[in-house]
Design an enzyme around this catalytic site. Structure first.
Site, PDB file in Angstrom:
ATOM      1  N   VAL A 148       0.838  -1.079  -0.010  1.00 51.64           N
ATOM      2  CA  VAL A 148      -0.017  -0.021   0.191  1.00 51.64           C
ATOM      3  C   VAL A 148       0.977   1.123  -0.007  1.00 51.64           C
ATOM      4  O   VAL A 148       1.847   1.111   0.730  1.00 51.64           O
ATOM      5  CB  VAL A 148      -0.924   0.247   1.347  1.00 51.64           C
ATOM      6  CG1 VAL A 148      -1.896   1.108   1.178  1.00 51.64           C
ATOM      7  CG2 VAL A 148      -1.308  -1.347   1.620  1.00 51.64           C
ATOM      8  N   CYS A 149       0.620   2.266  -0.868  1.00 51.40           N
ATOM      9  CA  CYS A 149       1.818   3.055  -0.918  1.00 51.40           C
ATOM     10  C   CYS A 149       1.238   4.652  -1.416  1.00 51.40           C
ATOM     11  O   CYS A 149      -0.152   4.706  -1.817  1.00 51.40           O
ATOM     12  CB  CYS A 149       2.742   2.851  -2.033  1.00 51.40           C
ATOM     13  SG  CYS A 149       2.959   1.117  -2.323  1.00 51.40           S
ATOM     14  N   THR A 150       2.115   5.578  -1.406  1.00 52.45           N
ATOM     15  CA  THR A 150       1.551   6.992  -2.042  1.00 52.45           C
ATOM     16  C   THR A 150       2.792   6.996  -2.883  1.00 52.45           C
ATOM     17  O   THR A 150       4.005   7.151  -2.346  1.00 52.45           O
ATOM     18  CB  THR A 150       1.279   7.755  -0.949  1.00 52.45           C
ATOM     19  OG1 THR A 150       0.370   7.565  -0.156  1.00 52.45           O
ATOM     20  CG2 THR A 150       1.107   9.152  -1.624  1.00 52.45           C
TER      21      THR A 150
END
Ligand SMILES: *[C@@H]1O[C@H](CO)[C@@H](O)[C@H](O)[C@H]1NC(C)=O
Ligand SMILES: *[C@@H]1O[C@H](CO)[C@@H](O)[C@H](O)[C@H]1NC(C)=O
Ligand SMILES: *[C@@H]1O[C@H](CO)[C@@H](O)[C@H](O)[C@H]1NC(C)=O
Ligand SMILES: *[C@@H]1O[C@H](CO)[C@@H](O)[C@H](O)[C@H]1NC(C)=O
Length: 401
Positions: A148-150
């Protein structure tokens, strides 16, 4: 095979349980209220934030490339795998036993179906660390599905491109109620490293990884392009692709190996964009790509088969940054997981004038863009060939994801 698919569905079930119990904890409050932080860059020169740099020599046989790194880090890899075993055991002890029996005795064989040089690299790591081959393979599969990332790609007023990302990992794999931390996230943080891949003593590309993981989900070819990969949740998701692969369909490409291929063989932004749009994949995902000149930045939204959308920078029309989390940019994010709105609000507040390592690092250090899953923030500037990585921590009160 059956066993493996069951545990993966087991993980999905856990997602729901944890989500419900955490959201009802009102101590956390709505995560969107954080002010955009400032003055976080550069972080202190302490082991709490800094990560080591290693060289991987591509002139060596694939089986020997990672030996110097993983021998030193074998304990931390074993520790991480143990945390994962504990997690599965807590779900179902009998099932866990079956799964790890399968992993240790059968999964390793499947390494031979991986493309080279990745098959040999994984075998080399297993040999150097004396960890069962199947477990090393499992460890390398992890990231295909739980990331899960930005990611942000942005352009300054002079047309210089910056690319940055938070890597959030460990979702739902065990919450430590005492410390308010994710068990796997904590175990991963000490394993973060910058890698310079070299040939004939020259840097060919750079990447950020965890010890023992050979994929490149954050990387750069100095002077040419920058790239990061974010997971895309989808019913026809990574689980299915991986199960098909376990069952013998080896057409799809591993995302994290495809990114290594792109970093190794691409000669331009355009070429990388084409490769990342076309190849069949095991899992859906988002590829965030930056080039070396004004306007060269895009987010490629992928199904397993094809590109669904390419979202591009357009500085002439005021689109001076793109920010991608784990949702299609044309749809609203899941309401309990909106890192996009606060991230964009802080980018807007930063303004294009302040695009640079400091400005973007501040955005990525603002909660809930920064959360309990965040292991690191990486910052890249392609023309200067600069890649900086910092371990991140999120002190309470802090959103769990
Ligand atoms: C691999 O496959 C062979 C043949 O099917 C089998 O005998 C062996 O036990 C399997 N596992 C490993 C780890 O080699
Ligand atoms: C929890 O926090 C304590 C105190 O900081 C630390 O000693 C301990 O190792 C932590 N536990 C885990 C599982 O990280
Ligand atoms: C950008 O990359 C291309 C393709 O490698 C190269 O020809 C060009 O010189 C680079 N431009 C800059 C400004 O570095
Ligand atoms: C940020 O600015 C863009 C462009 O002006 C705008 O479309 C967007 O709604 C803004 N987002 C937030 C969260 O402020």
């Amino acid at each position: 095979m059956f066993v493996t698919s069951t545990v993966l569905r087991g993980c999905t079930a856990v997602i729901l349980v944890v989500a419900v119990s955490t959201v009802s904890t009102h101590r956390l409050g709505p995560p969107q209220k954080e002010e955009c932080v400032t003055g976080k860059y550069p972080p202190p020169q302490t082991a709490e934030y800094q990560v080591p740099k290693y060289v991987v020599n591509l002139d060596l046989p694939a089986a020997d490339r990672w030996t110097h790194i993983v021998k030193e880090r074998a304990k931390s890899i074993v520790n991480l795998l143990q945390k994962f075993k504990d997690f599965v055991k807590a779900l179902d002890a009998k099932l866990a036993e079956k799964i790890f029996d399968y992993v240790d005795h059968n999964l390793g064989n499947l390494t031979n179906t991986l493309p080279q040089p990745y098959a040999d690299e994984i075998k080399g790591i297993a040999k150097a660390t004396e960890i069962p081959l199947g477990e090393v393979l499992l460890y390398n599969i992890f990231y295909e599905i739980f990331t899960v990332c930005t990611s942000i790609v942005a352009e300054d007023p002079a047309g210089k491109l910056y690319h940055a990302r938070n890597l959030d990992f460990g979702l739902f794999m065990g919450w430590d109620f005492k410390n308010h931390t994710w068990v796997i996230t904590e175990a991963l943080r000490p394993m973060i490293m910058n890698i310079e891949f070299q040939m004939k003593g020259q840097v060919v590309y750079k990447a950020v990884t965890y010890a023992g993981f050979i994929g490149a989900i954050t990387g750069m070819i100095p002077g040419v392009l920058t790239m990061s990969m974010n997971e895309r949740f989808n019913l026809d998701g990574g689980y299915l692709g991986i199960i098909e692969w376990l069952l013998g369909d080896h057409n799809g490409k591993w995302m994290s190996f495809l990114t290594r291929d792109v970093l190794m063989y691409s000669t331009s932004y355009q070429q990388a964009k084409e490769t990342l749009s076309k190849d069949e994949l095991l899992a859906p995902g988002y590829y965030i790509l930056g080039g070396n000149s004004s306007g060269q930045g895009c987010v490629i939204t992928r199904s397993r088969e094809k590109s669904l959308d390419i979202w591009e920078l357009n500085p002439g029309k005021g689109v001076w940054y793109l920010l991608e989390t784990n949702y299609d940019h044309w749809k609203a994010p899941l309401f309990v997981d909106d890192r996009r709105t606060p991230g964009m609000r802080c980018m807007n507040q930063t303004t294009q004038q302040n695009v640079g390592f400091a400005g973007i690092f501040n955005v990525l250090s603002t909660k809930p863009v920064l959360n309990k899953l965040t292991t690191y923030t990486a910052l890249m500037q392609v023309n200067a060939g600069k890649l900086e990585t910092y371990k991140q921590h999120c002190d309470d009160p802090c959103w769990p994801w």
